[in-house]
Design a protein around this motif. Structure first.
Motif, mmCIF file in Angstrom:
data_model
loop_
_atom_site.group_PDB
_atom_site.id
_atom_site.type_symbol
_atom_site.label_atom_id
_atom_site.label_comp_id
_atom_site.label_asym_id
_atom_site.label_seq_id
_atom_site.Cartn_x
_atom_site.Cartn_y
_atom_site.Cartn_z
ATOM 1 N N ILE A 127 0.871 -1.175 0.000
ATOM 2 C CA ILE A 127 0.000 0.000 0.000
ATOM 3 C C ILE A 127 0.905 1.220 0.000
ATOM 4 C CG2 ILE A 127 -1.744 1.307 1.256
ATOM 5 C CD1 ILE A 127 -2.671 -1.286 2.502
ATOM 6 N N ARG A 128 0.672 2.125 -0.966
ATOM 7 C CA ARG A 128 1.447 3.357 -1.053
ATOM 8 C C ARG A 128 0.520 4.549 -1.186
ATOM 9 N NH1 ARG A 128 5.464 3.409 -5.696
ATOM 10 N NH2 ARG A 128 4.730 5.512 -6.014
ATOM 11 N N VAL A 129 0.753 5.587 -0.419
ATOM 12 C CA VAL A 129 -0.024 6.822 -0.522
ATOM 13 C C VAL A 129 0.689 7.710 -1.530
ATOM 14 C CG1 VAL A 129 -0.911 8.820 0.710
ATOM 15 C CG2 VAL A 129 -0.803 6.620 1.859
ATOM 16 N N LEU A 130 -0.014 8.015 -2.644
ATOM 17 C CA LEU A 130 0.589 8.845 -3.689
ATOM 18 C C LEU A 130 0.334 10.329 -3.455
ATOM 19 C CD1 LEU A 130 -0.365 6.709 -6.807
ATOM 20 C CD2 LEU A 130 1.739 6.668 -5.490
ATOM 21 N N ARG A 131 -0.873 10.659 -2.970
ATOM 22 C CA ARG A 131 -1.232 12.059 -2.761
ATOM 23 C C ARG A 131 -2.214 12.141 -1.605
ATOM 24 N NH1 ARG A 131 -5.354 14.220 -6.206
ATOM 25 N NH2 ARG A 131 -4.520 12.802 -7.739
ATOM 26 N N ARG A 132 -2.082 13.155 -0.799
ATOM 27 C CA ARG A 132 -3.020 13.390 0.298
ATOM 28 C C ARG A 132 -3.869 14.603 -0.057
ATOM 29 N NH1 ARG A 132 -2.094 10.180 4.454
ATOM 30 N NH2 ARG A 132 -0.010 9.348 4.778
ATOM 31 N N SER A 133 -5.170 14.518 0.242
ATOM 32 C CA SER A 133 -6.087 15.603 -0.081
ATOM 33 C C SER A 133 -6.738 16.138 1.176
ATOM 34 C CB SER A 133 -7.179 15.117 -1.036
ATOM 35 O OG SER A 133 -6.610 14.705 -2.247
ATOM 36 N N LYS A 134 -7.084 17.406 1.125
ATOM 37 C CA LYS A 134 -7.745 18.060 2.244
ATOM 38 C C LYS A 134 -9.246 17.935 2.045
ATOM 39 C CE LYS A 134 -8.228 22.575 4.322
ATOM 40 N NZ LYS A 134 -7.898 23.989 4.177
ATOM 41 N N VAL A 135 -9.916 17.203 2.918
ATOM 42 C CA VAL A 135 -11.363 17.031 2.842
ATOM 43 C C VAL A 135 -11.967 17.318 4.200
ATOM 44 C CG1 VAL A 135 -11.289 15.354 0.964
ATOM 45 C CG2 VAL A 135 -11.183 14.568 3.310
ATOM 46 N N ARG A 136 -13.285 17.561 4.217
ATOM 47 C CA ARG A 136 -13.967 17.896 5.459
ATOM 48 C C ARG A 136 -15.027 16.873 5.828
ATOM 49 N NH1 ARG A 136 -15.354 24.167 5.209
ATOM 50 N NH2 ARG A 136 -15.995 23.676 7.332
ATOM 51 N N ARG A 137 -14.997 15.734 5.199
ATOM 52 C CA ARG A 137 -15.975 14.681 5.469
ATOM 53 C C ARG A 137 -15.245 13.368 5.730
ATOM 54 N NH1 ARG A 137 -19.338 18.033 5.261
ATOM 55 N NH2 ARG A 137 -20.644 18.868 3.643
ATOM 56 N N ALA A 138 -15.912 12.472 6.434
ATOM 57 C CA ALA A 138 -15.340 11.155 6.690
ATOM 58 C C ALA A 138 -15.644 10.205 5.538
ATOM 59 C CB ALA A 138 -15.887 10.580 7.987
ATOM 60 N N LYS A 139 -16.788 10.373 4.896
ATOM 61 C CA LYS A 139 -17.180 9.545 3.755
ATOM 62 C C LYS A 139 -17.402 10.463 2.557
ATOM 63 C CE LYS A 139 -17.808 5.991 6.531
ATOM 64 N NZ LYS A 139 -16.631 5.311 6.965
ATOM 65 N N LEU A 140 -16.739 10.181 1.460
ATOM 66 C CA LEU A 140 -16.796 11.041 0.272
ATOM 67 C C LEU A 140 -17.721 10.450 -0.781
ATOM 68 C CD1 LEU A 140 -13.016 11.907 -0.002
ATOM 69 C CD2 LEU A 140 -14.800 13.110 1.242
ATOM 70 N N TYR A 141 -18.926 10.062 -0.371
ATOM 71 C CA TYR A 141 -19.859 9.428 -1.295
ATOM 72 C C TYR A 141 -20.356 10.392 -2.367
ATOM 73 C CZ TYR A 141 -19.933 5.657 2.110
ATOM 74 O OH TYR A 141 -19.584 4.635 2.959
ATOM 75 N N TYR A 142 -20.208 11.691 -2.157
ATOM 76 C CA TYR A 142 -20.629 12.657 -3.170
ATOM 77 C C TYR A 142 -19.783 12.549 -4.436
ATOM 78 C CZ TYR A 142 -16.748 15.559 -1.485
ATOM 79 O OH TYR A 142 -15.524 16.028 -1.123
ATOM 80 N N LEU A 143 -18.635 11.911 -4.382
ATOM 81 C CA LEU A 143 -17.812 11.739 -5.580
ATOM 82 C C LEU A 143 -18.396 10.714 -6.544
ATOM 83 C CD1 LEU A 143 -14.222 11.803 -4.066
ATOM 84 C CD2 LEU A 143 -15.400 13.610 -5.300
ATOM 85 N N ARG A 144 -19.421 9.966 -6.098
ATOM 86 C CA ARG A 144 -20.065 8.987 -6.973
ATOM 87 C C ARG A 144 -20.986 9.641 -7.985
ATOM 88 N NH1 ARG A 144 -21.940 4.793 -2.259
ATOM 89 N NH2 ARG A 144 -19.944 3.734 -2.018
ATOM 90 N N GLN A 145 -21.454 10.833 -7.715
ATOM 91 C CA GLN A 145 -22.428 11.491 -8.589
ATOM 92 C C GLN A 145 -21.757 12.000 -9.857
ATOM 93 O OE1 GLN A 145 -23.729 14.334 -5.784
ATOM 94 N NE2 GLN A 145 -24.954 12.872 -4.628
ATOM 95 N N PRO A 146 -22.532 12.062 -10.973
ATOM 96 C CA PRO A 146 -21.929 12.454 -12.261
ATOM 97 C C PRO A 146 -21.293 13.840 -12.253
ATOM 98 C CG PRO A 146 -24.104 11.535 -12.599
ATOM 99 C CD PRO A 146 -23.923 11.664 -11.132
ATOM 100 N N GLN A 147 -21.879 14.795 -11.546
ATOM 101 C CA GLN A 147 -21.310 16.140 -11.540
ATOM 102 C C GLN A 147 -20.036 16.207 -10.697
ATOM 103 O OE1 GLN A 147 -24.349 15.430 -10.405
ATOM 104 N NE2 GLN A 147 -24.745 16.364 -8.437
ATOM 105 N N ALA A 148 -19.726 15.138 -9.979
ATOM 106 C CA ALA A 148 -18.527 15.117 -9.132
ATOM 107 C C ALA A 148 -17.257 14.982 -9.956
ATOM 108 C CB ALA A 148 -18.619 13.981 -8.131
#
Length: 116
Positions: free
Chosen positions: A86-107
């Protein structure tokens, strides 16, 4: 020794000791062992972490990637023997624990800001 103590002792032996710190929004490259007949090989799966379910040796991670317009999600058991690396390539700044909004088409237009 109580049952709970016995279970926690067994789980401690099953857990991998050298896992990186993973948080939602990170871009991971996970090497998954694939068996084809007698042969085995390591196939990398690269994706964004949508969520983490922390349960000791049963810790799972939901990874999502977009390949040629098709979304692929995969739930991986972190302490499994099928996970080679397991390798972390990039870390992102988010404000949620679950990023389910990325599943939507406009995401697809949504960009995660990189954390330094």
């Amino acid at each position: 020794m109580s049952y709970a103590q016995l279970v926690s002792k067994i789980e401690a032996n099953e857990c991998k000791p050298n896992l990186p710190i993973i948080s939602p929004g990170d871009l991971l490259r996970v090497g998954v062992l694939i068996r084809e007949g007698n042969k085995s090989r390591v196939q990398p799966f690269e994706g964004t972490v949508l969520g983490i379910r922390r349960r000791g040796s049963g810790t799972t991670v939901v990874l999502r990637r977009l390949t040629q317009g098709v979304s692929v999600e995969r739930v991986l058991l972190l302490h499994s023997l099928k996970i080679a690396s397991i390798r972390v390539l990039r870390r992102s700044k988010v404000r949620r624990a679950k990023l389910y909004y990325l599943r939507q088409p406009q995401a697809r237009k949504t960009r995660l800001k990189q954390r330094l």
